[in-house]
Design a protein around this motif. Structure first.
Motif, PDB file in Angstrom:
ATOM      1  N   LEU A 193       0.826  -1.204   0.000  1.00 45.60           N
ATOM      2  CA  LEU A 193       0.000   0.000   0.000  1.00 45.60           C
ATOM      3  C   LEU A 193       0.862   1.256   0.000  1.00 45.60           C
ATOM      4  O   LEU A 193       0.562   2.236  -0.708  1.00 45.60           O
TER       5      LEU A 193
ATOM      6  N   TRP B  23      -4.342   0.485   7.954  1.00 41.94           N
ATOM      7  CA  TRP B  23      -4.839   1.862   7.917  1.00 41.94           C
ATOM      8  C   TRP B  23      -3.899   2.790   8.667  1.00 41.94           C
ATOM      9  O   TRP B  23      -3.654   3.928   8.242  1.00 41.94           O
TER      10      TRP B  23
ATOM     11  N   ALA C  20       0.150   2.513   6.812  1.00 47.08           N
ATOM     12  CA  ALA C  20       0.384   2.743   5.379  1.00 47.08           C
ATOM     13  C   ALA C  20       1.035   4.100   5.146  1.00 47.08           C
ATOM     14  O   ALA C  20       1.858   4.254   4.233  1.00 47.08           O
TER      15      ALA C  20
END
Length: 450
Positions: A103, A323, A326
């Motif tokens: 990510l 979350w 990243a």
């Protein structure tokens, strides 16, 4: 000339006595040691001593009075909770760092292509400013099973209901005055047949009059429709009581939208939906057929996914970790990407490579050192993950989400009160981290030699 100066003023480069020799940097060893002493004391007090004491404590029983040798380490592999913790920790190490690094790489590349790159970086990196405790509370709410409270299920239910029609009356059922009987699969079929010219009454119960969805109006008795079959579907109950069971009384609510089917020999020959006043009309082909209310009228509404159930709790927590981290990966990779020679990228494009080939064969190999740094850092970080699992996982699923750091706390202070076993888990965690640390140190030394 130099010889005269040497004769007049002494040796040009006098050699200091052996006892007063200084280091290469011009500092005596005891001075350097004096400055290093506080760091050495802190390192010994905060790192060396705890490790040594943990090794010693892991060889004793729960209260520390009996020597058990390696018995605590043997219990690690015999205890189901610890085995689950080891398995989940392995999943974390295998999945979370790779997911976050991937990510971060995607976001870093996107920041060079979007117009508002600074704002994009700020939004992605902002979760890093939130503590693990706060992030755990946030995602405990995000993963709430009730779609009226949990964001994840609210989105899923919204998407599902957009493409699939949900039932309006999931708790409704035929009243005792009706000849509709359960026919399997959640539907109801009449025991007798219907005839043209005789309006059919389909009384339902199971819903409070003030809880009927959509606020429908009062039901009306159906009128005959020539050769067709007519009828009324309504809620055979009203607040305050009164009225006649099995008859449409004033003030009783209609149930619009109910689907009614006419069935002959197991095949549907006609169907209709009740209108706003509860009435419906079937064609002449329905005469002599049985009446059926299919299960779609009473199916429970789609309420999303049990994110924090035993089967999905670990992937859900890994998602919350991604979350948070990243942004960290994106910043490091973006810094490495800024140092990539753009001439190499342009040369690849000139040679006919498309953007995917440039990314896969040029950009990623050039970023390999940075990607390794991010990957190793995250691997070390996830081995000691504790906060997110402790807060997000509900009590029924906490055993399935268990990791080694959480098991260490549970074994030592969470009711087990077995600090010998907890110390053994701590040493196992240290041994698991050591290979990653060694690889990282070797990589840093190679970087310095270049």
């Amino acid at each position: 000339m130099s010889s005269q100066l040497a004769t007049a003023g002494g040796p040009a480069n006098p050699v200091p006595p052996v006892g007063k020799r200084k280091s290469v940097l011009g500092t005596r060893w005891w001075v350097a040691g004096l400055f290093l002493l506080p760091a050495v004391v802190l390192l010994g007090a905060l790192v060396v001593y705890p490790i040594g004491y943990s090794v010693w404590r892991s060889l004793y029983d729960a209260d520390g009075s009996g020597f058990v040798g390696l018995g605590n380490y043997g219990d690690l592999f015999r205890d189901d909770a610890t085995f689950t913790a080891v398995k989940n920790t392995a999943i974390w190490v295998a999945v979370a760092p790779a997911l976050v690094t991937g990510l971060g790489l995607i976001f870093a590349v996107l920041t060079e292509r979007v117009r508002w790159s600074t704002a994009f970086k700020l939004v992605i990196f902002m979760p890093m400013a939130i503590s693990m405790l706060a992030a755990g509370i946030i995602f405990r709410l995000v993963y709430e099973a009730d779609p009226n409270q949990g964001v994840a299920n609210a989105v899923l239910v919204g998407v599902h209901d957009t493409f699939a029609e949900s039932s309006v009356y999931p708790k409704a059922r035929p009243s005792t005055e009706s000849d509709l009987k359960a026919s399997g699969g959640g539907g109801f079929t009449s025991t007798g047949t219907v005839a043209a010219g005789s309006p059919v009454l389909v009384p339902l119960v199971g819903i409070a009059p003030d809880k009927v969805p959509g606020g429908p109006g009062d039901a009306k008795a159906a009128k005959t429709s020539g050769d067709g079959v007519s009828g009324t579907v309504w809620l055979d109950f009203k607040l305050g009581g009164g009225g006649t069971k099995g008859a449409v009384d004033p003030g009783e609510k209609a149930l619009p939208g109910i689907k009614v089917e006419a069935v002959k020999d197991g095949k549907v020959v006609a169907s209709a939906k009740a209108g706003d006043d509860g009435t419906f009309t079937l064609p002449a082909s329905a005469a002599g057929a049985q009446l059926r209310l299919p299960s779609s009228n009473f199916a429970e509404p789609y309420n999303g996914v049990d994110w924090l159930g035993p089967s999905l709790v670990t992937p859900a927590i890994i998602g919350s970790y991604a979350w948070m981290w990243a942004g960290f990966a994106m910043v490091l990779i973006a810094a490495g990407l800024a140092g990539v020679d753009r001439n190499l990228l342009e040369a690849a494009r000139v040679d006919g490579a498309n953007e995917w080939q440039v990314f896969r064969r040029v950009t990623v190999p050039l970023l390999a050192p940075v990607l390794v740094v991010v990957l190793i850092t995250l691997m070390i970080n996830v081995m000691k993950i504790f906060d997110l699992v402790f807060i997000i996982a509900p009590q029924p699923s906490k055993d399935e989400a268990n990791v080694l750091a959480l098991q260490l706390v549970n074994a030592s202070f969470g009711g087990g009160n077995n600090q010998g076993l907890g110390s053994a888990i701590g040493i196992v965690l240290l041994l698991l981290v050591m290979p990653v640390m060694i690889v990282n140190i070797r990589r840093l030394r190679k970087e310095r030699r270049r």
